[in-house]
Design a protein around this motif. Sequence first.
Motif, short mmCIF file in Angstrom:
data_model
loop_
_atom_site.label_atom_id
_atom_site.label_comp_id
_atom_site.label_asym_id
_atom_site.label_seq_id
_atom_site.Cartn_x
_atom_site.Cartn_y
_atom_site.Cartn_z
N ALA A 60 -56.96 5.43 -1.86
CA ALA A 60 -56.08 5.19 -2.99
C ALA A 60 -55.08 6.33 -3.07
O ALA A 60 -55.39 7.48 -2.75
CB ALA A 60 -56.89 5.11 -4.28
N VAL A 61 -53.85 5.99 -3.46
CA VAL A 61 -52.86 7.02 -3.79
C VAL A 61 -52.47 6.84 -5.25
O VAL A 61 -52.34 5.71 -5.73
CB VAL A 61 -51.62 6.98 -2.87
N VAL A 62 -52.31 7.95 -5.95
CA VAL A 62 -52.08 7.92 -7.39
C VAL A 62 -50.64 8.33 -7.67
O VAL A 62 -50.20 9.42 -7.28
CB VAL A 62 -53.04 8.89 -8.12
N VAL A 63 -49.90 7.43 -8.33
CA VAL A 63 -48.52 7.69 -8.68
C VAL A 63 -48.43 7.93 -10.18
O VAL A 63 -49.01 7.18 -10.98
CB VAL A 63 -47.63 6.49 -8.28
N ASP A 106 -42.96 7.03 -5.30
CA ASP A 106 -43.84 5.86 -5.30
C ASP A 106 -43.62 5.04 -4.03
O ASP A 106 -42.51 4.58 -3.79
CB ASP A 106 -43.53 5.02 -6.54
N PRO A 107 -44.65 4.87 -3.19
CA PRO A 107 -44.46 4.13 -1.93
C PRO A 107 -44.32 2.63 -2.12
O PRO A 107 -43.95 1.92 -1.18
CB PRO A 107 -45.73 4.45 -1.15
N ALA A 108 -44.62 2.12 -3.31
CA ALA A 108 -44.57 0.67 -3.52
C ALA A 108 -43.15 0.23 -3.84
O ALA A 108 -42.53 0.72 -4.78
CB ALA A 108 -45.51 0.28 -4.65
N ASN A 109 -42.64 -0.69 -3.01
CA ASN A 109 -41.33 -1.30 -3.28
C ASN A 109 -41.56 -2.51 -4.15
O ASN A 109 -41.41 -3.64 -3.72
CB ASN A 109 -40.68 -1.74 -1.98
N SER A 110 -41.93 -2.29 -5.39
CA SER A 110 -42.31 -3.42 -6.21
C SER A 110 -41.90 -3.18 -7.64
O SER A 110 -41.95 -2.07 -8.14
CB SER A 110 -43.83 -3.61 -6.13
N THR A 111 -41.50 -4.26 -8.29
CA THR A 111 -41.18 -4.16 -9.71
C THR A 111 -42.36 -4.64 -10.54
O THR A 111 -42.27 -4.75 -11.75
CB THR A 111 -39.94 -5.00 -10.05
N SER A 112 -43.48 -4.95 -9.86
CA SER A 112 -44.66 -5.42 -10.58
C SER A 112 -45.09 -4.40 -11.63
O SER A 112 -45.08 -3.20 -11.39
CB SER A 112 -45.81 -5.64 -9.60
N ARG A 113 -45.49 -4.90 -12.78
CA ARG A 113 -45.95 -4.00 -13.82
C ARG A 113 -47.44 -3.73 -13.70
O ARG A 113 -47.98 -2.90 -14.41
CB ARG A 113 -45.63 -4.59 -15.19
N PHE A 114 -48.11 -4.46 -12.80
CA PHE A 114 -49.53 -4.21 -12.62
C PHE A 114 -49.71 -2.84 -11.97
O PHE A 114 -49.05 -2.53 -10.98
CB PHE A 114 -50.17 -5.30 -11.76
#
Length: 179
Positions: A60-63, A106-114
């Motif tokens: 896991a990585v924590v942002v 943040d490595p996630a290219n996502s607009t997800s709010r989850f």
Amino acid sequence: MFLLRIKLGPRTYVGDEQGAHKFLPRMHAGWDPTMTDQQVYDAARGWWRLNQRAEQERYAVVVAGGQCRLAIRITKWQQEGDRRAFAGDILGPGDLVHDKFVGKPDPANSTSRFPVLYLADPVDEATCRCGCGATVSRGEWLQGHDQRAIHDRIRADFGGSVSKFIDWYDANGPFASEN
Ligand SMILES: [Zn+2]
């Protein structure tokens, strides 16, 4: 394999309900800049609404605050109702997952709010076996490149004739002597 990207919101006090929890005793969820690594680790461990799939993941990585703060090797999961929490080890410099993510955006290219997302795991990245130089995140081949590798050999050694290759294989392959 994938790794979990966990994004922490603002720090909140949860000590009354969770301070004496057996698996995850903690006083705070969420993040603020005064927290130690151990506190960030405890905040990131749970309790997330995740299904069974999460239990396959090893990292896991924590942002938090727009930056990756911590990398964790997951060693254990616990489920309560529809929520899950994990335990593991905080990774330090020299570990591939730490060095790739910690201190970076943040490595996630996502607009997800989850808050928890699955990212392709760099630990399993390899170079495609066909020799094309592409990076693959699962298995040994980019999709279709195993076929390409077979046909490259048929072209080189059998003049491109699948029939010649099949005849040769049936006569010389691992099961030829059983005929
Ligand atoms: Zn390839």
